[in-house]
Design a protein around this motif. Structure first.
Motif, PDB file in Angstrom:
ATOM      1  N   UNK A  12       0.854  -1.180   0.000  1.00 51.61           N
ATOM      2  CA  UNK A  12       0.000   0.000   0.000  1.00 51.61           C
ATOM      3  C   UNK A  12       0.893   1.235   0.000  1.00 51.61           C
ATOM      4  N   UNK A  13       0.382   2.313  -0.545  1.00 50.40           N
ATOM      5  CA  UNK A  13       1.123   3.575  -0.528  1.00 50.40           C
ATOM      6  C   UNK A  13       1.004   4.245   0.840  1.00 50.40           C
ATOM      7  N   UNK A  14       1.972   5.050   1.166  1.00 54.09           N
ATOM      8  CA  UNK A  14       1.928   5.815   2.412  1.00 54.09           C
ATOM      9  C   UNK A  14       0.626   6.604   2.478  1.00 54.09           C
ATOM     10  N   UNK A  15       0.025   6.590   3.662  1.00 52.83           N
ATOM     11  CA  UNK A  15      -1.260   7.241   3.842  1.00 52.83           C
ATOM     12  C   UNK A  15      -2.442   6.317   3.651  1.00 52.83           C
ATOM     13  N   UNK A  84      -4.497   2.579   9.634  1.00 55.57           N
ATOM     14  CA  UNK A  84      -4.750   3.784   8.839  1.00 55.57           C
ATOM     15  C   UNK A  84      -3.511   4.673   8.812  1.00 55.57           C
ATOM     16  N   UNK A  85      -3.493   5.586   7.870  1.00 52.35           N
ATOM     17  CA  UNK A  85      -2.371   6.533   7.748  1.00 52.35           C
ATOM     18  C   UNK A  85      -1.035   5.809   7.794  1.00 52.35           C
ATOM     19  N   UNK A  86      -0.933   4.771   7.016  1.00 56.62           N
ATOM     20  CA  UNK A  86       0.267   3.933   7.055  1.00 56.62           C
ATOM     21  C   UNK A  86       1.496   4.713   6.603  1.00 56.62           C
ATOM     22  N   UNK A  87       2.609   4.361   7.222  1.00 59.77           N
ATOM     23  CA  UNK A  87       3.898   5.001   6.944  1.00 59.77           C
ATOM     24  C   UNK A  87       4.893   3.925   6.488  1.00 59.77           C
ATOM     25  N   UNK A  88       5.911   4.319   5.748  1.00 59.98           N
ATOM     26  CA  UNK A  88       6.908   3.316   5.328  1.00 59.98           C
ATOM     27  C   UNK A  88       7.513   2.551   6.508  1.00 59.98           C
ATOM     28  N   UNK A  89       7.626   3.196   7.648  1.00 62.49           N
ATOM     29  CA  UNK A  89       8.188   2.508   8.814  1.00 62.49           C
ATOM     30  C   UNK A  89       7.252   1.469   9.421  1.00 62.49           C
ATOM     31  N   UNK A  90       6.038   1.373   8.926  1.00 63.32           N
ATOM     32  CA  UNK A  90       5.130   0.311   9.348  1.00 63.32           C
ATOM     33  C   UNK A  90       5.397  -0.991   8.576  1.00 63.32           C
ATOM     34  N   UNK A  91       6.257  -0.926   7.589  1.00 68.44           N
ATOM     35  CA  UNK A  91       6.585  -2.120   6.807  1.00 68.44           C
ATOM     36  C   UNK A  91       7.188  -3.197   7.708  1.00 68.44           C
ATOM     37  N   UNK A  92       6.576  -4.376   7.690  1.00 71.85           N
ATOM     38  CA  UNK A  92       7.000  -5.482   8.565  1.00 71.85           C
ATOM     39  C   UNK A  92       6.122  -6.690   8.286  1.00 71.85           C
ATOM     40  N   UNK A 114       3.228  -6.720   5.417  1.00 74.79           N
ATOM     41  CA  UNK A 114       2.723  -5.384   5.099  1.00 74.79           C
ATOM     42  C   UNK A 114       3.891  -4.568   4.557  1.00 74.79           C
ATOM     43  N   UNK A 115       3.700  -4.004   3.390  1.00 79.55           N
ATOM     44  CA  UNK A 115       4.735  -3.170   2.783  1.00 79.55           C
ATOM     45  C   UNK A 115       4.120  -1.823   2.430  1.00 79.55           C
ATOM     46  N   UNK A 116       4.732  -0.757   2.902  1.00 79.73           N
ATOM     47  CA  UNK A 116       4.218   0.588   2.667  1.00 79.73           C
ATOM     48  C   UNK A 116       5.265   1.369   1.858  1.00 79.73           C
ATOM     49  N   UNK A 117       4.853   1.798   0.693  1.00 83.08           N
ATOM     50  CA  UNK A 117       5.775   2.535  -0.172  1.00 83.08           C
ATOM     51  C   UNK A 117       5.612   4.044   0.039  1.00 83.08           C
ATOM     52  N   UNK A 118       6.711   4.742  -0.125  1.00 85.70           N
ATOM     53  CA  UNK A 118       6.674   6.199   0.105  1.00 85.70           C
ATOM     54  C   UNK A 118       6.293   6.945  -1.154  1.00 85.70           C
TER      55      UNK A 118
END
Length: 118
Positions: A12-15, A84-92, A114-118
């Motif tokens: 998912x994209x950041x946010x 919600x409001x996912x951040x790249x640092x939530x990637x894990x 979970x992978x969050x792209x910036x």
């Protein structure tokens, strides 16, 4: 023996938002406090959130407070983590487990990535 299966991860994209599910097989989860944990590459597995057996009390790590919501449906034997409001640092890789005295119990499941792209 309670076995847990995590699902719902993805890219998912950041946010953006994701909802993770923790389903139990073997025995009911409904009498246990259940927690979510996560492990980023090269790091220790960290606590994210927990919820008591009846949903009456929840705890969150400071890093996710205000963004993540833990909930449960005991009729479905499932615990959820709305992110919600996912951040790249939530990637894990995210895992769930029964929690007793703040300590995860039982064998870890396979987790959900979970992978969050910036």
């Amino acid at each position: 023996q309670v076995k847990v299966v995590e699902s719902g991860g993805g890219l998912v994209q950041a946010g953006g938002s994701l909802r993770l599910s923790c389903a139990a097989t073997g025995r009911t989860l409904s009498v246990y406090t259940v927690g979510w944990f996560r492990q980023a590459p090269g790091k220790e597995r960290d606590f994210v959130s927990s919820i008591t057996w009846n949903g009456g009390s929840t705890v969150y790590a400071d890093s996710v407070k205000g963004r993540f919501i833990i909930s449960r449906d005991n009729a479905k034997n499932t615990v959820y983590l709305q992110m919600n409001s996912l951040k790249p640092e939530d990637t894990a890789v995210y895992y769930c487990a029964r929690v007793l005295g703040g300590t995860p119990q039982g064998d870890w499941g396979q987790g959900t990535q979970v992978a969050v792209s910036s």
